[in-house]
Scaffold this active site. Structure first.
Site, mmCIF file in Angstrom:
data_model
loop_
_atom_site.group_PDB
_atom_site.id
_atom_site.type_symbol
_atom_site.label_atom_id
_atom_site.label_comp_id
_atom_site.label_asym_id
_atom_site.label_seq_id
_atom_site.Cartn_x
_atom_site.Cartn_y
_atom_site.Cartn_z
ATOM 1 N N ASN B 112 0.657 8.262 6.820
ATOM 2 C CA ASN B 112 -0.139 7.006 5.918
ATOM 3 C C ASN B 112 0.748 7.266 4.870
ATOM 4 O OD1 ASN B 112 -2.490 6.821 7.939
ATOM 5 N ND2 ASN B 112 -1.301 4.970 7.819
ATOM 6 N N ILE B 120 1.166 6.587 -0.810
ATOM 7 C CA ILE B 120 0.378 6.154 0.551
ATOM 8 C C ILE B 120 -0.034 5.008 0.624
ATOM 9 C CG2 ILE B 120 -1.882 7.214 0.397
ATOM 10 C CD1 ILE B 120 -2.443 9.354 -1.828
ATOM 11 N N CYS B 121 -0.188 4.694 2.106
ATOM 12 C CA CYS B 121 -1.052 3.475 2.268
ATOM 13 C C CYS B 121 -1.771 3.532 2.679
ATOM 14 C CB CYS B 121 0.288 3.276 3.810
ATOM 15 S SG CYS B 121 -0.612 1.797 4.322
ATOM 16 N N LEU B 122 -2.280 3.263 1.360
ATOM 17 C CA LEU B 122 -4.068 3.358 2.013
ATOM 18 C C LEU B 122 -4.812 1.739 1.594
ATOM 19 C CD1 LEU B 122 -6.914 4.882 1.933
ATOM 20 C CD2 LEU B 122 -6.368 5.751 0.133
#
Lengths: 434, 188
Positions: B112, B120-122
């Site tokens: 991620n 960041i993929c959050l």
């Protein structure tokens, strides 16, 4: 005795004269709001004055002014006077006249000849004390104002009676024999104490958005809590309102992110401003109810006395009333769909359907076949879109027909022709709009 | 703005303009002030509880309170263990109504996290943001993400594919290699 004007001491919590007060001890009576400076001719506050600027005529006693009361005294004195003067003996005139002078001095110029005749003033303060201490009825005894305020310098020797200690405010301001007044004072005192305690409890509570103490914010408007209807997390009213009205970031769902509590993500539909934080469910309910009642009394700006339309409809918290004071009455249109679900019909616009339908491929069909068939229309219900397809004039009617058919299917109503007519009109608008 | 003593109606107009513009300036300044005040609060909180969370070391830029850096320790029992990763925070003026932009400055092999940019993929940094999050709690969320990668929405396809195909060992060795290469604190 006239009791028409509300006593200002009573309205502030305690009147030391009790039942012998010349002024009314009934909350229903109007307060004296007449500007005394205006009566004399000049009020430096002008239109900003918080008292009423009305001329009180001296020859016609006015019901709301205390000048009328004093005039009555001067006319029929001492027949209308209280029993206290009769009982106290001595010079009752001097006693009441002193009071009269005090209350009337502000209303009339000092050189008024009617008042110059009365020059009998008591010799000294002790004179009054000795006279009043002889009163028979204990309820008519005057309470010592020094003791009521906290501390009497005369102590035991004070000719006035010292009131009983009020357990809530800790002052000697309960008259031993005026029961009504005692109850009234106790009630007010308790209410004030509760409010103060709630305020003290609320001091420490921090807003979860700005991380500051809500009641320590710099401006008074910010020192308010915003309660959420469904959960118990504290916020400033400005913080939570800012968050709820901020524009959603792409991909953000309004209901699950913005309208939800930032901490527990529970969906709340409205925010209640409040100066104090609550401790129990009941207290919260009380705050919510009083807020709703307050809003009920304010005219809705969207409804605009019937001239506008309010997007909140019947769920609006504000008042929906017409100019003549009549309240709005709404009959909700319930539409039963085929699958048994009932929906409430509000203003239905064709564009609502056009956005959800995808028609472009079917517009192409129409172009090729020149005519719309029910089969095309029926399948258009399922997957179709109005894309960026350029509508030509001869297509307009057919699209209108198609959409009319679609709407008829959706609404489950049998009036085909009407819908086609509406659809044509709206389509015309829609196409021009594009 | 200057107000000239001229005919009355003119004076009134000028005053209205002055009031209007000062209001706009005030509201813009207010928003700026709100984000600044909140960041300052967080700064004080971080200073006070420096030792509370030994895995996170949050530092504010000396000259700009809207720029922060954080050093986080890789969670134990993961390939990132013993690594120290640097994060760069860029806080928007609308904070806390908008999420801070966070990216890894240290190279990390994680499904991620973008391998090149460190993005960041959050969800909490995007559509699930809430103003109740703080920079500190965002760091904690990132540590949790390192321990529990989400291979179904990958920014680093290679690492995502390794995990999705079930090659846990391959993923772990790659991640450990990059941790050793990029995230090991210099000794001495």
């Amino acid at each position: 005795m006239s009791k028409r004007v509300l006593c200002k001491f009573y309205s502030h919590g305690a009147c030391l004269k009790g039942e012998n007060c010349e002024f009314s001890h009934d909350w229903k009576d109007p307060a004296n709001n007449v500007c005394t400076f205006y009566q004399k001719g000049v009020c430096s506050y002008g239109s900003r004055c918080r008292y009423e600027h009305v001329k009180v005529s001296r020859s016609q006693p006015c019901a709301t002014s205390s000048s009328a009361v004093t005039l009555q005294y001067s006319g029929s004195f001492p027949a209308t006077n209280s029993s206290r003067n009769a009982a106290s003996g001595g010079t009752p005139v001097a006693d009441t006249n002193r009071e009269l002078l005090a209350s009337s001095r502000s209303f009339f110029p000092a050189n008024n000849p009617a008042w110059n005749e009365i020059s009998v003033l008591p010799q000294s303060l002790d004179d009054i004390y000795t006279r009043e201490s002889g009163t028979a009825n204990p309820a008519e005894l005057v309470m010592c104002s020094f003791a009521a305020a906290g501390n009497c310098p005369r102590g035991e020797k004070c000719p006035h009676i010292h009131g009983d200690l009020c357990p809530t405010c800790g002052k000697h301001c309960l008259h031993p024999s005026r029961l009504e007044e005692r109850e009234e004072h106790a009630k007010m005192c308790q209410k004030r104490k509760n409010h103060l305690e709630a305020l003290k409890r609320s001091q420490e509570i921090e807003c979860c958005v700005c991380l500051e103490r809500v009641l320590s914010k710099p401006t008074a408007a910010e020192r308010k809590f915003g309660l959420l209807s469904e959960c118990d997390h504290p916020f400033c009213v400005s913080c939570i309102r800012n968050w709820r009205s901020s524009s959603p970031i792409s991909g953000m769902d309004v209901n699950s992110a913005l309208r939800a509590c930032p901490i527990c993500r529970k969906l709340s539909y409205f925010v209640i401003p409040s100066v104090i934080w609550y401790a129990t469910k009941e207290e919260k309910q009380e705050i919510v109810d009083s807020y709703k009642i307050k809003l009920r009394s304010i005219d809705c700006k969207h409804f605009d006395f019937g001239e506008g339309s309010c997007p909140f409809g019947t769920s609006c918290f504000y008042k929906h009333a017409y100019r003549d004071g009549r309240l709005e009455e709404v009959d909700l249109r319930h539409l039963g769909a085929e699958d048994g679900v009932t929906v409430i019909a509000k203003d239905i616009r064709l564009s609502d359907f056009l956005n959800s339908l995808r028609l472009s491929t079917y517009v192409l069909y129409i172009k090729y076949y020149g005519l719309i068939t029910p089969a095309i229309a029926a399948s258009a219900l399922h997957t179709s879109s109005v894309g960026d397809y350029l509508f030509t004039a001869q297509l307009q009617y057919q699209v209108a027909y198609l959409v009319g058919y679609v709407m008829e299917r959706i609404m489950c109503l049998g009036r085909k022709t009407n819908f086609i007519k509406y659809a044509a009109a709206e389509c015309d608008f829609f196409i021009r709009f594009k | 703005m200057r107000i000239y003593r001229r005919p009355n109606h003119f004076l009134q107009n000028v005053q209205v303009v002055a009031v209007g513009s000062s209001y706009l300036v005030q509201s813009a300044a207010y928003k700026m002030q709100a984000s600044r005040a909140r960041l300052f609060k967080e700064y004080k909180e971080v200073q006070r509880e420096k030792s509370a969370d030994p895995d996170i070391q949050l530092v504010c830029d000396d000259s700009n309170i809207f720029k922060w850096t954080a050093l986080i320790k890789g969670p134990s029992e993961t390939p990132y263990e013993a690594g120290v990763f640097q994060l760069a925070f860029s806080v928007p003026e609308q904070y806390p109504l908008q999420p801070p932009q966070v990216r890894f400055l240290t190279k990390i092999f994680h499904p991620n996290v973008h391998f090149k940019t460190g993005e960041i993929c959050l969800d909490i940094l995007k559509n699930a943001w809430s103003p109740a999050w703080t920079l500190q709690s965002v760091c904690r969320a990132i540590i949790a993400l390192m321990a529990h990668p989400e291979p179904d929405s990958p920014l680093n396809c290679d690492s995502g594919n390794l995990l999705r195909s079930g090659d846990i060992r391959g993923f772990q060795s790659m991640a450990r290699m990059y941790t050793n290469l990029a995230a090991m604190p210099k000794k001495g």
